[in-house]
Design an enzyme around this catalytic site. Structure first.
Site, PDB file in Angstrom:
ATOM      1  N   GLU A 120       0.949  -1.289  -0.111  1.00  0.00           N
ATOM      2  CA  GLU A 120      -0.022   0.076  -0.242  1.00  0.00           C
ATOM      3  C   GLU A 120       0.829   1.349   0.038  1.00  0.00           C
ATOM      4  O   GLU A 120       0.605   2.160  -0.797  1.00  0.00           O
ATOM      5  CB  GLU A 120      -0.860  -0.014   1.401  1.00  0.00           C
ATOM      6  CG  GLU A 120      -1.928   1.159   1.487  1.00  0.00           C
ATOM      7  CD  GLU A 120      -3.043   0.830   0.167  1.00  0.00           C
ATOM      8  OE1 GLU A 120      -3.042   1.694  -0.727  1.00  0.00           O
ATOM      9  OE2 GLU A 120      -3.697   0.058   0.243  1.00  0.00           O
ATOM     10  N   LYS A 196       3.456   4.301 -10.054  1.00  0.00           N
ATOM     11  CA  LYS A 196       2.233   4.215  -9.242  1.00  0.00           C
ATOM     12  C   LYS A 196       0.979   3.858 -10.125  1.00  0.00           C
ATOM     13  O   LYS A 196       0.146   3.208  -9.768  1.00  0.00           O
ATOM     14  CB  LYS A 196       2.322   5.388  -8.546  1.00  0.00           C
ATOM     15  CG  LYS A 196       3.374   5.700  -7.296  1.00  0.00           C
ATOM     16  CD  LYS A 196       3.240   7.147  -6.950  1.00  0.00           C
ATOM     17  CE  LYS A 196       4.349   7.264  -5.669  1.00  0.00           C
ATOM     18  NZ  LYS A 196       4.298   8.509  -5.222  1.00  0.00           N
TER      19      LYS A 196
END
Length: 393
Positions: A120, A196
């Protein structure tokens, strides 16, 4: 998993933050047994017996069941994670470049060794985008994921927009405030945001995109004149990472581009080092996630959340990825684009399918119009440092 025994790689600001939290919160039932660092001569805020420069002291210790990888060297991190998987250890990582470059391989190894691989913290710091895509949107028909995923560039763009600063002055301010590295290339050229976006795209749509397939333009070519234009038109400029799927064809358009955002839009209010992500779906319409995207505490928060999830043997299921055919990315379509340039010799009006607006002056020029994706992604256009390329939402 009853008790979590952690082998920690890296003891920078995030690693030290995690150590302190685990020391102060025994109820988490997680302890750091060994920390591997590169330079043994540096003073550390932890007992010296915890530290080693030998990775095998973690990897060959059967009592250590979780490896937390927080080092900047993607190649070294890759080797560590592979060895940890093969030793049957769960892994928590914050290394977005490593994950984006080797995502499929790492997921396959995770499954083969029946361990968890959680990351995460690799995407938006404290903003729980992956967990939301996994748990809340796993069965929803998503249309797009779009937002600000890099705090460094957002800090710089906020300074340029609000204080009329040049790129160089805004970058210097970001470095002095600790929001930009001495070498900011990965951030300001959009590489970090592209990594990302590649990770997000897999969890959102079940399709693996290579980082170099993302149509990417950083913020280094932006000029004060571009922000003057934005202000005149009631826009601000943000570096937006966007993946959008065409449900009829299955094609996904994935871009990281400076983008004009209307001032009344939610994402326009995300300033400085903060991140903000919009998730658009067929069932729940649009959701917005917001928070700090980098720094000791936001990143530590995400890493600790992953460590805590391992107590319940949590794994990413990535249901949309199972038995899926390869994705099709950035092959067709058109985008409305602004291109600014200083010299007439850099005029690229010939690449526009339609020109809506043209401005010429002695010092600066711009063109607004529609460009085919195939033309936009040509290296001589998208990588030209003399061209300020800004998309419209």
């Amino acid at each position: 998993m009853r008790k979590i025994n952690i082998g920690l790689f890296g003891f920078g600001v995030v690693g030290e933050g995690i150590y302190k939290v685990l020391e102060e919160k025994p109820q988490l039932n997680a302890v750091i047994k060994k920390i591997v660092i590169k330079d043994a001569s540096k003073p550390r805020n932890a007992p010296s017996e915890l530290f080693s420069t030998n990775a095998d002291e973690i990897l060959n210790d059967d009592e250590i069941n979780v490896v937390v990888e927080l080092i900047s060297d993607a190649d070294a991190a890759h080797d560590i994670i592979i060895k940890a998987f093969n030793k049957g250890k769960h892994v928590v990582s914050a290394n977005k470049k490593l994950i984006a470059d080797h995502h499929k391989k790492l997921l396959d190894l995770q499954a083969k060794n029946n361990v968890s691989f959680l990351y995460e913290a690799s995407v938006c710091g404290s903003v729980p985008i992956i967990r939301n895509l996994e748990e809340y949107f796993d069965n929803d028909l998503l249309n797009y994921v779009s937002g600000i995923v890099n705090g460094t560039t957002n800090y710089i763009l906020t300074k340029m927009a609000n204080e009329n600063e040049s790129y160089q002055d805004a970058l210097k301010a970001a470095q002095e405030s600790g929001f930009a590295e001495a070498d900011p290339t990965a951030d300001v050229e959009g590489f970090d945001a592209s990594s990302k976006l590649a990770i997000i795209t897999l969890h959102a749509f079940g399709k693996k995109i290579d980082v170099d397939q993302v149509i990417r333009k950083g913020i280094t070519s932006l000029k004060v004149e571009d922000f003057k234009y934005a202000k005149e038109k009631n826009y601000t400029i943000k570096l937006i990472a966007n993946s959008k799927i065409n449900h009829q064809t299955g094609e996904i358009t994935s871009t990281v581009l400076p983008t004009f955002v209307e001032l009344n839009k939610t994402i326009a209010l995300v300033n400085n080092e903060y991140n903000g992500v919009l998730i658009g779906s067929s069932l729940s319409d649009e959701q917005f996630l917001y928070g700090k995207g980098a720094g000791r505490f936001p990143t530590s928060s995400a890493v600790l959340s992953d460590i805590s999830a391992l107590k319940y043997d949590y794994q990413y299921s990535i249901r949309k990825y199972e038995n899926q055919e390869e994705g099709v990315f950035n092959q067709t379509g058109k985008k409305r684009i602004y291109i600014g340039f200083e010299n007439q010799a850099d005029d690229v009006s010939n690449i526009f399918d339609e020109i809506e607006e043209r401005y010429q002056s002695k010092n600066y020029n711009h063109i607004v119009g529609v460009i085919d994706i195939e033309k936009l992604k040509q290296k001589e256009i998208i990588e030209n440092p003399k061209l300020s390329i800004i998309a419209f939402e």
